[in-house]
Scaffold this motif. Structure first.
Motif, PDB file in Angstrom:
ATOM      1  N   VAL A   1       0.853  -1.195   0.000  1.00  0.00           N
ATOM      2  CA  VAL A   1       0.000   0.000   0.000  1.00  0.00           C
ATOM      3  C   VAL A   1       0.883   1.238   0.000  1.00  0.00           C
ATOM      4  O   VAL A   1       1.812   1.352   0.815  1.00  0.00           O
ATOM      5  CB  VAL A   1      -0.946   0.027   1.213  1.00  0.00           C
ATOM      6  N   PHE A   2       0.559   2.193  -0.910  1.00  0.00           N
ATOM      7  CA  PHE A   2       1.356   3.405  -1.090  1.00  0.00           C
ATOM      8  C   PHE A   2       0.460   4.630  -0.927  1.00  0.00           C
ATOM      9  O   PHE A   2      -0.623   4.697  -1.528  1.00  0.00           O
ATOM     10  CB  PHE A   2       2.015   3.410  -2.474  1.00  0.00           C
ATOM     11  N   ASN A   3       0.920   5.587  -0.146  1.00  0.00           N
ATOM     12  CA  ASN A   3       0.150   6.792   0.163  1.00  0.00           C
ATOM     13  C   ASN A   3       0.836   7.994  -0.474  1.00  0.00           C
ATOM     14  O   ASN A   3       1.986   8.299  -0.157  1.00  0.00           O
ATOM     15  CB  ASN A   3       0.047   6.986   1.685  1.00  0.00           C
ATOM     16  N   LEU A   4       0.109   8.699  -1.354  1.00  0.00           N
ATOM     17  CA  LEU A   4       0.693   9.814  -2.108  1.00  0.00           C
ATOM     18  C   LEU A   4       0.304  11.186  -1.563  1.00  0.00           C
ATOM     19  O   LEU A   4       0.450  12.187  -2.264  1.00  0.00           O
ATOM     20  CB  LEU A   4       0.291   9.711  -3.591  1.00  0.00           C
ATOM     21  N   GLU A   5      -0.182  11.259  -0.344  1.00  0.00           N
ATOM     22  CA  GLU A   5      -0.480  12.548   0.290  1.00  0.00           C
ATOM     23  C   GLU A   5       0.753  13.005   1.065  1.00  0.00           C
ATOM     24  O   GLU A   5       1.076  12.448   2.119  1.00  0.00           O
ATOM     25  CB  GLU A   5      -1.692  12.417   1.215  1.00  0.00           C
ATOM     26  N   GLY A   6       1.440  14.035   0.533  1.00  0.00           N
ATOM     27  CA  GLY A   6       2.690  14.479   1.132  1.00  0.00           C
ATOM     28  C   GLY A   6       2.705  15.930   1.560  1.00  0.00           C
ATOM     29  O   GLY A   6       3.783  16.510   1.754  1.00  0.00           O
ATOM     30  N   GLN A   7       1.510  16.545   1.721  1.00  0.00           N
ATOM     31  CA  GLN A   7       1.397  17.954   2.142  1.00  0.00           C
ATOM     32  C   GLN A   7       2.211  18.880   1.241  1.00  0.00           C
ATOM     33  O   GLN A   7       2.862  19.815   1.707  1.00  0.00           O
ATOM     34  CB  GLN A   7       1.829  18.109   3.605  1.00  0.00           C
ATOM     35  N   VAL A   8       2.131  18.627  -0.045  1.00  0.00           N
ATOM     36  CA  VAL A   8       2.887  19.431  -1.005  1.00  0.00           C
ATOM     37  C   VAL A   8       2.512  20.902  -0.918  1.00  0.00           C
ATOM     38  O   VAL A   8       3.354  21.793  -1.082  1.00  0.00           O
ATOM     39  CB  VAL A   8       2.681  18.887  -2.439  1.00  0.00           C
ATOM     40  N   GLU A   9       1.262  21.191  -0.609  1.00  0.00           N
ATOM     41  CA  GLU A   9       0.779  22.576  -0.584  1.00  0.00           C
ATOM     42  C   GLU A   9       1.328  23.369   0.589  1.00  0.00           C
ATOM     43  O   GLU A   9       1.229  24.591   0.615  1.00  0.00           O
ATOM     44  CB  GLU A   9      -0.754  22.608  -0.574  1.00  0.00           C
ATOM     45  N   TYR A  10       1.882  22.681   1.570  1.00  0.00           N
ATOM     46  CA  TYR A  10       2.443  23.357   2.740  1.00  0.00           C
ATOM     47  C   TYR A  10       3.973  23.311   2.756  1.00  0.00           C
ATOM     48  O   TYR A  10       4.594  23.473   3.808  1.00  0.00           O
ATOM     49  CB  TYR A  10       1.898  22.719   4.019  1.00  0.00           C
TER      50      TYR A  10
ATOM     51  N   VAL B   1       9.038   8.218  -5.512  1.00  0.00           N
ATOM     52  CA  VAL B   1       9.732   9.461  -5.835  1.00  0.00           C
ATOM     53  C   VAL B   1       9.054  10.604  -5.085  1.00  0.00           C
ATOM     54  O   VAL B   1       7.824  10.674  -5.021  1.00  0.00           O
ATOM     55  CB  VAL B   1       9.702   9.742  -7.352  1.00  0.00           C
ATOM     56  N   GLU B   2       9.854  11.510  -4.531  1.00  0.00           N
ATOM     57  CA  GLU B   2       9.322  12.697  -3.874  1.00  0.00           C
ATOM     58  C   GLU B   2       9.992  13.937  -4.445  1.00  0.00           C
ATOM     59  O   GLU B   2      11.215  13.965  -4.630  1.00  0.00           O
ATOM     60  CB  GLU B   2       9.551  12.639  -2.362  1.00  0.00           C
ATOM     61  N   VAL B   3       9.196  14.971  -4.731  1.00  0.00           N
ATOM     62  CA  VAL B   3       9.710  16.243  -5.231  1.00  0.00           C
ATOM     63  C   VAL B   3       9.349  17.321  -4.226  1.00  0.00           C
ATOM     64  O   VAL B   3       8.171  17.600  -3.988  1.00  0.00           O
ATOM     65  CB  VAL B   3       9.125  16.580  -6.620  1.00  0.00           C
ATOM     66  N   LYS B   4      10.361  17.932  -3.620  1.00  0.00           N
ATOM     67  CA  LYS B   4      10.133  18.990  -2.627  1.00  0.00           C
ATOM     68  C   LYS B   4       9.521  20.213  -3.301  1.00  0.00           C
ATOM     69  O   LYS B   4       9.958  20.639  -4.373  1.00  0.00           O
ATOM     70  CB  LYS B   4      11.463  19.385  -1.982  1.00  0.00           C
ATOM     71  N   ASN B   5       8.492  20.776  -2.676  1.00  0.00           N
ATOM     72  CA  ASN B   5       7.834  21.963  -3.217  1.00  0.00           C
ATOM     73  C   ASN B   5       8.346  23.209  -2.510  1.00  0.00           C
ATOM     74  O   ASN B   5       8.246  23.333  -1.284  1.00  0.00           O
ATOM     75  CB  ASN B   5       6.314  21.863  -3.037  1.00  0.00           C
ATOM     76  N   ASP B   6       8.889  24.146  -3.282  1.00  0.00           N
ATOM     77  CA  ASP B   6       9.415  25.394  -2.724  1.00  0.00           C
ATOM     78  C   ASP B   6       8.518  26.589  -3.013  1.00  0.00           C
ATOM     79  O   ASP B   6       8.845  27.714  -2.620  1.00  0.00           O
ATOM     80  CB  ASP B   6      10.817  25.672  -3.288  1.00  0.00           C
TER      81      ASP B   6
ATOM     82  N   GLY C   1       5.649  20.616   1.629  1.00  0.00           N
ATOM     83  CA  GLY C   1       6.076  19.222   1.681  1.00  0.00           C
ATOM     84  C   GLY C   1       6.506  18.737   0.313  1.00  0.00           C
ATOM     85  O   GLY C   1       7.064  19.501  -0.489  1.00  0.00           O
ATOM     86  N   CYS C   2       6.184  17.484   0.008  1.00  0.00           N
ATOM     87  CA  CYS C   2       6.643  16.887  -1.246  1.00  0.00           C
ATOM     88  C   CYS C   2       5.472  16.413  -2.098  1.00  0.00           C
ATOM     89  O   CYS C   2       4.447  15.949  -1.566  1.00  0.00           O
ATOM     90  CB  CYS C   2       7.556  15.687  -0.961  1.00  0.00           C
ATOM     91  N   LEU C   3       5.626  16.567  -3.421  1.00  0.00           N
ATOM     92  CA  LEU C   3       4.743  15.893  -4.360  1.00  0.00           C
ATOM     93  C   LEU C   3       5.197  14.442  -4.413  1.00  0.00           C
ATOM     94  O   LEU C   3       6.343  14.148  -4.761  1.00  0.00           O
ATOM     95  CB  LEU C   3       4.832  16.524  -5.749  1.00  0.00           C
ATOM     96  N   ARG C   4       4.321  13.539  -4.040  1.00  0.00           N
ATOM     97  CA  ARG C   4       4.667  12.119  -3.991  1.00  0.00           C
ATOM     98  C   ARG C   4       4.220  11.414  -5.264  1.00  0.00           C
ATOM     99  O   ARG C   4       3.090  11.631  -5.738  1.00  0.00           O
ATOM    100  CB  ARG C   4       4.013  11.458  -2.782  1.00  0.00           C
ATOM    101  N   CYS C   5       5.062  10.561  -5.758  1.00  0.00           N
ATOM    102  CA  CYS C   5       4.762   9.807  -6.978  1.00  0.00           C
ATOM    103  C   CYS C   5       5.269   8.373  -6.822  1.00  0.00           C
ATOM    104  O   CYS C   5       6.244   8.122  -6.108  1.00  0.00           O
ATOM    105  CB  CYS C   5       5.419  10.444  -8.192  1.00  0.00           C
ATOM    106  N   VAL C   6       4.592   7.453  -7.488  1.00  0.00           N
ATOM    107  CA  VAL C   6       5.015   6.055  -7.541  1.00  0.00           C
ATOM    108  C   VAL C   6       5.114   5.649  -9.001  1.00  0.00           C
ATOM    109  O   VAL C   6       4.198   5.913  -9.789  1.00  0.00           O
ATOM    110  CB  VAL C   6       4.025   5.140  -6.787  1.00  0.00           C
ATOM    111  N   GLN C   7       6.226   5.019  -9.347  1.00  0.00           N
ATOM    112  CA  GLN C   7       6.439   4.528 -10.707  1.00  0.00           C
ATOM    113  C   GLN C   7       6.429   3.006 -10.700  1.00  0.00           C
ATOM    114  O   GLN C   7       7.020   2.379  -9.813  1.00  0.00           O
ATOM    115  CB  GLN C   7       7.770   5.035 -11.251  1.00  0.00           C
TER     116      GLN C   7
END
Length: 739
Positions: A362-371, A388-393, A373-379
């Motif tokens: 089980v994979f959870n893609l909620e990473g609080q990107v809007e605050y 994969v996680e991409v930090k949001n600045d 956090g990170c945009l979470r992705c699964v490949q």
């Protein structure tokens, strides 16, 4: 899922048996079941028992009410009815268009009529129908066709409608992109790092594309640019409903969307039409195979992989199994109840800030990107699963949050300059100004009302009195608000998204509007009707105040208005000069609200208004109901809209509804609506002896009253015939009782 299955065939053709054989009973709505709930089988003239048809109005209203509730959740539903009429099926089709359902019809009409009659004879006695009824059904089947847009199935083709697992093994890679929440920079960085959108790779977005972030318009533009690609699947998240409401000119109850996201989209020129097209592309889930593994992708996560995903309500895919804080338990349940080759990927909820990989499958893609956090992705590719996680600045800082905060209070902190308002109102051709010295009234024109030209100015210009020299609000009533179902934003099915509970319902008295404030030029009470201070209505209102409120209390009200800069808004019921639709035993004035004399509408809370009114001996509007949630409101609405409804044993006009944020709407009851229409019938019939459109008289009472009132045209002195509907209605019932 959003699938509606209509069954079409005569009574006795085997529809209910087919439902049982396919395990669909718990998903089926059957008119006969509701008939039996309403009334037990009855003895018939031939000594047999049968199902009563006498409750059919209630039966079908109930069935459609239940269906509406199910469709709001996206429940798979079967309609067990004959569906012999094209009009009946078109109603279902319209509902499916509203709720984005796929609609099918299982056609049993190929079964020979002789076989149906044989089966009918073998049914339990109370379920049998007369053979004549079967003949009628088959005659309809021959002439009334299934509407286009409804896919027709044979009874043995049910398997074709179910959601099937799709094989995506041909794609080089499958990308699963988590909740974006208006964070376009992070999204584009992920795509750029992975070579952009490649034709040989699949891209699945799990939903929640907007709100909270500060790049909402950029995200929507990007989604519009890729929505037609075959290798892109965008799932629906819970925030997308606000996007849909806005695109359909409705107002949602999300403060975030209404005050932040919507203005950004509108300023960017995002087309509502294109957003509607985008929304229709959103899927409910992704269910696919890649190599030897099976993947389930939803917005919020399910607790297992059901044998048939089509039976799972769309609402559960969007909001998830269990409560918002149950994501860990849901992940554990999925792991425990599914085979080793089954994997789940979802977003939406992650209160404990778990890593992407919650457990082995089980994979959870909620990473609080809007605050930040990170945009979470699964490949997923031939080599396995990669997180994969991409930090949001680029996100909203605490300082920016503070700027967005609007002070809340009984009086708006920052009012609109009156001088600016006066200039804009005078430029608006749908607003008329009437001058009374330095004070002018501004009201929307008849043209605005007839053409429904409602905007920020025309809704404000209703009982609005401004001092055009000192640039002050002298007196005011409400901004115009609308009946349920009168405007797109007040459609009943959309109110669940608009109303914030608890909701209060007040008795709507049946009279005309009166406004009281303070006139500083003459140091006296300012009493006006909706548009003037010198009309008949204004004079009647002033006379009513003098009759119902003592001189001492009128003086106190004047001082109170002066010191607090407020207006008292009344409903004036004048049974002598201006009886309306509802008959009252005596005339009276009812205090509706105390409104601040400011351009931005603000008023006293109900209890505070009642406290002030008690000091001056005023009768206040009656708070009739307080409704805690949507289900209570829904049940209440369908109760009070019944034809024979009375409030505590009396006829009333209707109710004004106010939610916990101050949003207001209203509804008129059946009795009021009926006699209001009969008032117009009376005027035409008395004047001409007939009306032009008798087809509008759809009930026995309407036709009986029309036959009576048209005779008044031939009265010896027609000028002495009462014109008001209260007097005419009383005469009608007196004559009826005398017969």
């Amino acid at each position: 899922m959003r699938i509606l299955l209509l069954l079409r065939g005569s009574a006795g053709c085997g529809k209910s048996t087919w439902i049982a054989q396919h395990g669909l009973k718990q998903y089926a709505l059957a008119a006969d079941d509701i008939r039996i709930m309403c009334q037990s089988p009855i003895l018939q003239a031939d000594a047999t028992v049968g199902i009563s048809q006498s409750n059919d109005n209630f039966v079908w209203k109930t069935l459609f009410s239940i269906l509406e509730v199910r469709m709001q959740r996206g429940d798979f539903t079967v309609i067990d009815a004959t569906n012999s009429k094209t009009a009946e099926m078109n109603r279902y089709k319209e509902m499916c268009e509203t709720y984005r359902y796929r609609i099918y019809c299982v056609d049993f009409t190929d079964i020979p009529i002789e076989e149906v009659k044989r089966r009918n004879a073998e049914r339990e006695e109370y379920k049998r129908v007369p053979e004549k009824a079967i003949d009628t059904m088959y005659a309809r089947f021959a002439t009334q066709k299934i509407p286009s847009g409804i896919k027709v199935l044979k009874p043995d083709e049910l398997d074709s409608i179910w959601l099937k697992k799709f094989d995506m093994s041909a794609y080089k890679k499958v990308h699963h992109i988590g909740d974006v929440h208006g964070c376009n920079t992070a999204l584009q960085k992920y795509l750029e790092d992975n070579g952009g959108i490649r034709d040989d790779e699949m891209y699945i977005f799990v939903g929640d594309y907007i709100d909270r972030g500060i790049e909402n318009a950029e995200v929507i533009r990007f989604l519009l640019s890729i929505m037609d690609r075959k290798n892109v699947l965008m799932l629906e998240g819970n925030h997308e409903r606000w996007l849909w409401l806005w695109a359909n000119d409705c107002v949602g109850r999300s403060q975030e969307f209404e005050t932040v996201t919507k203005p950004v989209l509108e300023a960017a020129g995002i087309s509502k039409k294109s957003v509607r097209q985008l929304y229709r592309k959103f899927g409910q889930c992704a269910y696919y195979q890649y190599g030897d593994n099976t993947y389930l992708v939803t917005h919020a996560g399910l607790s297992t992989l059901p044998e048939n995903l089509s039976f799972v309500a769309t609402e559960q895919m969007i909001k998830g199994a269990g409560n918002y804080n149950d994501s860990d338990a849901v992940a554990e349940a999925f792991f425990d109840t599914t085979p080793e080759h089954c994997y789940q990927i979802h977003g939406h909820r992650n209160l404990r800030q778990m890593p992407i990989m919650v457990n082995d499958r089980v994979f959870n893609l909620e990473g609080q990107v809007e605050y930040g956090g990170c945009l979470r992705c699964v490949q997923v590719d031939a080599e396995g699963i990669h997180c994969v996680e991409v930090k949001n600045d680029v996100f909203k800082t605490p300082e920016m949050e503070e700027e967005d905060t609007v002070e809340q209070g009984s009086r708006p902190a920052a009012d609109v300059p009156v001088e600016d308002v006066i200039v804009s109102l005078r430029r608006n051709r749908y607003i008329q100004e009437k001058k009374f010295g330095n004070i002018s009234s501004f009201n929307y024109t008849d043209k605005a009302f007839e053409d429904r030209i409602w905007d920020g100015q025309t809704t404000k210009a209703r009982g609005l009195y401004l001092d055009t020299v000192k640039n002050q609000v002298v007196a005011r009533s409400y901004d115009k608000f609308f009946n349920i179902n009168e405007r797109p934003e007040t459609k009943f099915d959309l109110l669940q998204h608009r109303l914030q509970f608890p909701v209060a319902a007040y008795v709507k008295e049946n009279g005309f509007l009166g406004i009281v404030s303070y006139n500083e030029y003459e140091d006296k009470l300012f009493a006006a009707s909706k548009s003037t201070i010198d009309s008949q209505y204004a004079q009647w209102f002033q006379q009513m105040l003098e009759a119902k409120v003592s001189e001492e209390n009128r003086e106190k009200i004047k001082l109170y208005c002066k010191e607090n800069q407020v207006s008292f808004v009344f409903e004036c019921v004048d049974m002598v000069h201006d009886p309306h639709i509802i008959e009252y035993p005596e005339s009276g004035v009812y205090l509706l609200d105390i409104v601040h004399n400011s351009m931005r509408f603000a008023k006293y809370e109900y209890d505070a208004m009642c406290h002030v009114a008690s000091r001056f001996g005023l009768t206040v509007k009656e708070k009739a109901f307080e409704l805690a949630n949507w289900q209570e409101f829904y049940d209440w609405y369908y109760d009070i809209t019944q034809d024979e409804y009375e409030y505590e044993g009396r006829k009333i006009e209707g109710f004004v509804i106010e939610d916990s944020t101050g949003y207001m709407t209203k509804l008129k009851l059946a009795y009021y609506n009926f006699w209001k229409y009969m008032r117009s019938v009376s005027r035409e019939a008395i004047r001409k002896g007939y009306i032009s459109r008798t087809s509008s008289l759809t009930t026995p009472l309407a036709n009986e009253y029309y036959a009576w009132v048209r005779k008044l045209h031939d009265a010896e002195d027609v000028n002495q015939v009462p014109k008001d509907i209260c007097s005419l209605r009383k005469m009608f019932y007196q004559d009826k009782m005398a017969k």
